[in-house]
Enzyme design. Structure first.
Site, PDB file in Angstrom:
ATOM      1  N   ASP A  34      39.660  33.861  40.709  1.00  0.00           N
ATOM      2  CA  ASP A  34      39.052  33.423  41.967  1.00  0.00           C
ATOM      3  C   ASP A  34      37.543  33.159  41.893  1.00  0.00           C
ATOM      4  O   ASP A  34      36.795  33.964  41.333  1.00  0.00           O
ATOM      5  CB  ASP A  34      39.254  34.486  43.049  1.00  0.00           C
ATOM      6  CG  ASP A  34      40.680  34.942  43.194  1.00  0.00           C
ATOM      7  OD1 ASP A  34      41.582  34.312  42.597  1.00  0.00           O
ATOM      8  OD2 ASP A  34      40.909  35.936  43.898  1.00  0.00           O
ATOM      9  N   PHE A  91      36.683  43.285  42.708  1.00  0.00           N
ATOM     10  CA  PHE A  91      37.603  42.208  43.027  1.00  0.00           C
ATOM     11  C   PHE A  91      36.861  41.118  43.817  1.00  0.00           C
ATOM     12  O   PHE A  91      35.654  41.137  43.973  1.00  0.00           O
ATOM     13  CB  PHE A  91      38.794  42.754  43.814  1.00  0.00           C
ATOM     14  CG  PHE A  91      39.866  43.374  42.942  1.00  0.00           C
ATOM     15  CD1 PHE A  91      39.540  44.103  41.806  1.00  0.00           C
ATOM     16  CD2 PHE A  91      41.199  43.247  43.260  1.00  0.00           C
ATOM     17  CE1 PHE A  91      40.515  44.680  41.001  1.00  0.00           C
ATOM     18  CE2 PHE A  91      42.185  43.818  42.470  1.00  0.00           C
ATOM     19  CZ  PHE A  91      41.851  44.539  41.343  1.00  0.00           C
ATOM     20  N   SER A  92      37.630  40.165  44.339  1.00  0.00           N
ATOM     21  CA  SER A  92      37.045  38.975  44.956  1.00  0.00           C
ATOM     22  C   SER A  92      36.220  39.309  46.198  1.00  0.00           C
ATOM     23  O   SER A  92      36.493  40.276  46.911  1.00  0.00           O
ATOM     24  CB  SER A  92      38.148  37.983  45.335  1.00  0.00           C
ATOM     25  OG  SER A  92      38.737  37.447  44.187  1.00  0.00           O
ATOM     26  N   ASP A 153      38.948  41.292  49.341  1.00  0.00           N
ATOM     27  CA  ASP A 153      38.468  39.921  49.481  1.00  0.00           C
ATOM     28  C   ASP A 153      37.574  39.701  50.705  1.00  0.00           C
ATOM     29  O   ASP A 153      37.836  38.834  51.537  1.00  0.00           O
ATOM     30  CB  ASP A 153      39.646  38.931  49.524  1.00  0.00           C
ATOM     31  CG  ASP A 153      40.642  39.138  48.416  1.00  0.00           C
ATOM     32  OD1 ASP A 153      40.247  39.673  47.367  1.00  0.00           O
ATOM     33  OD2 ASP A 153      41.821  38.781  48.592  1.00  0.00           O
TER      34      ASP A 153
END
Length: 462
Positions: A34, A91-92, A153
């Protein structure tokens, strides 16, 4: 930072390996997924991304980093977020430039760039050197925790009407959906509301777009990882969509690792532009896995059947145009017409091809765009001249039937109807030494192209 932490663990490359796109970004080495934390700051675009620098497989997420002055020419930078240095699961997430210094963190030299990441709780990281290195925000404490079992996210945007920053985070609280949080200073966050929808899975993005270019008719476009989106309004607390049925940015919505996933837009882009790119998971070379789609500029356009997001290649692609050849009144038969020169050489250039179909002088039922490989021809798009539809999707009645295709070895991107129809794919070439070769052919008669324009592209890598 430990003695073993390496921030630029990449072998040298000339960016000419088999399968590597000549103008699509791919990492110098390692796994990529991503896009993260996309920002523009003082003339430089910063692309961060999910990254395992030590293998071509997903593992132990870092944030990779690349920069560009123009969205076309990219330079890989040292790793921006490293699990040895930065707390939490990396993470994203998204990023913003705090131009008004709401965080109180600005220095004499730089505005703060703040990015957000984490699972089951959001953490912030702040850069005070223009986006190259980051420190944990407020000691790395969790600044927001969505309800539910799993969450990740975070993406942040500015909501001027309510004078706050707004964070949107995916979570599985009784099904898919996103949670909205608000903050005055990017440091302390309060829960605002939840928007639940089965299709709203992972990597949400919110873009503020003027409808039909009118700055007095702003809309908030909520987008999921697969490219599904709703158009609506955010009132400072809740998101209210204009309809419940999502449309899709691309004609090929997919899952993680597919041809188009987890798109994100740049914060602080010049002139209010909405520029987006996505992860393409199908590209795999000798030292890397994954690439980014070519950046597109997005607009919000109203039509007889509602409001649609249109996507077209950023204008900066013209920086790569080396030579242009245009023909008029081109006849297309069932035998086909090649688009561009034979690209059989390993170092073949990319192509930017534009086709305008003269419907009135065409007798064919269908016009078919194919990618030709040694193993055969792969249909990329079918234009039904009788129904005026592209792959079953009706085209607007007004205007010329125009197709535009970007060709970059393993990557193809197709645009039609001013960007209302957009397709981005990794082809998985049968022969990695051959670039894509395009052909137009007809079915049930002949067709006439009012014009056929082929632009050869220089590689973007310097």
């Amino acid at each position: 930072m430990t003695a073993t932490t390496e921030l630029f663990p990449y072998p040298a490359t000339d960016h000419r390996e088999p399968r590597r796109g000549r103008f699509h970004f791919s990492p110098q080495a390692g796994w990529m997924n991503d896009p993260n934390g996309l920002v523009h700051y003082r003339g430089t675009y910063h692309l961060y991304f999910q990254h395992n620098p030590h293998s071509r497989e997903w593992d132990t997420m870092h944030w990779g980093h690349a920069t560009s002055p123009d969205l076309v020419h990219w330079t890989q930078q040292p790793i921006a977020l490293h699990p040895d240095v930065h707390p939490g699961a990396l993470f994203s997430g998204g990023g913003v430039v705090d131009l008004a210094n709401t965080s109180g963190l600005a220095t004499a030299e730089h505005d703060p760039i703040v990015v957000f990441t984490g699972t089951q709780g959001v953490r912030g990281m702040v850069s005070l050197d223009g986006g190259y290195t980051f420190e944990p925000l407020d000691g790395g404490r969790v600044v927001a925790t969505p309800p539910g079992g799993e969450s990740r996210d975070p993406k942040v945007f500015r909501h001027e009407a309510s004078g706050q920053w707004v964070m949107v985070v995916w979570s599985d609280d009784d099904g898919n959906g996103v949670n909205f949080f608000g903050s005055r200073d990017l440091r302390d966050w309060a829960f605002l509301s939840r928007f639940a929808a089965d299709w709203m899975f992972e990597c949400p993005d919110v873009s503020v777009m003027p409808l039909d270019g009118d700055p007095d008719r702003l809309r908030h476009v909520l987008i999921s990882a697969s490219g599904g989106y709703l158009v609506g309004d955010f009132d400072g607390r809740e998101y209210v969509p204009e309809s419940d049925e999502p449309r899709h940015v691309t004609r090929n919505p997919g899952v993680a690792g597919s041809d188009y996933y987890a798109a994100q837009t740049f914060s602080n882009a010049p002139d209010g532009r909405v520029v987006s790119l996505a992860w393409q998971g199908g590209n795999r070379g000798p030292t890397w896995t994954g690439n980014m789609s070519f950046p597109v500029e997005q607009r919000l356009v109203s039509s007889a059947d509602g409001v649609h997001v249109h996507s077209e290649p950023v204008a900066e692609i013209a920086l790569l145009h080396r030579e242009t050849h245009t023909e008029h009144d081109v006849a297309v038969t069932p035998d086909g017409v090649p688009l561009g020169a034979d690209p059989s050489a390993p170092d073949a250039d990319g192509l930017d091809v534009e086709v305008v179909v003269d419907r009135a002088r065409s007798t064919a039922r269908r016009l078919i765009l194919e990618a030709v490989a040694p193993g055969g021809a792969e249909p990329m798009a079918t234009y039904d001249l009788e129904q005026h539809a592209l792959d079953g999707h009706p085209l607007p009645a007004a205007g010329a039937a125009t197709l535009r295709v970007l060709v970059d070895r393993d990557q193809l991107a197709l645009f039609a109807a001013g960007g209302r129809h957009y397709l981005a794919v990794n082809r998985g070439l049968d022969d990695p030494e051959r670039a894509a070769e395009l052909r137009l052919r007809t079915d049930g008669g002949d067709a006439v192209l009012a014009s056929l324009t082929v632009r050869r592209l220089d590689p973007a890598w310097r």
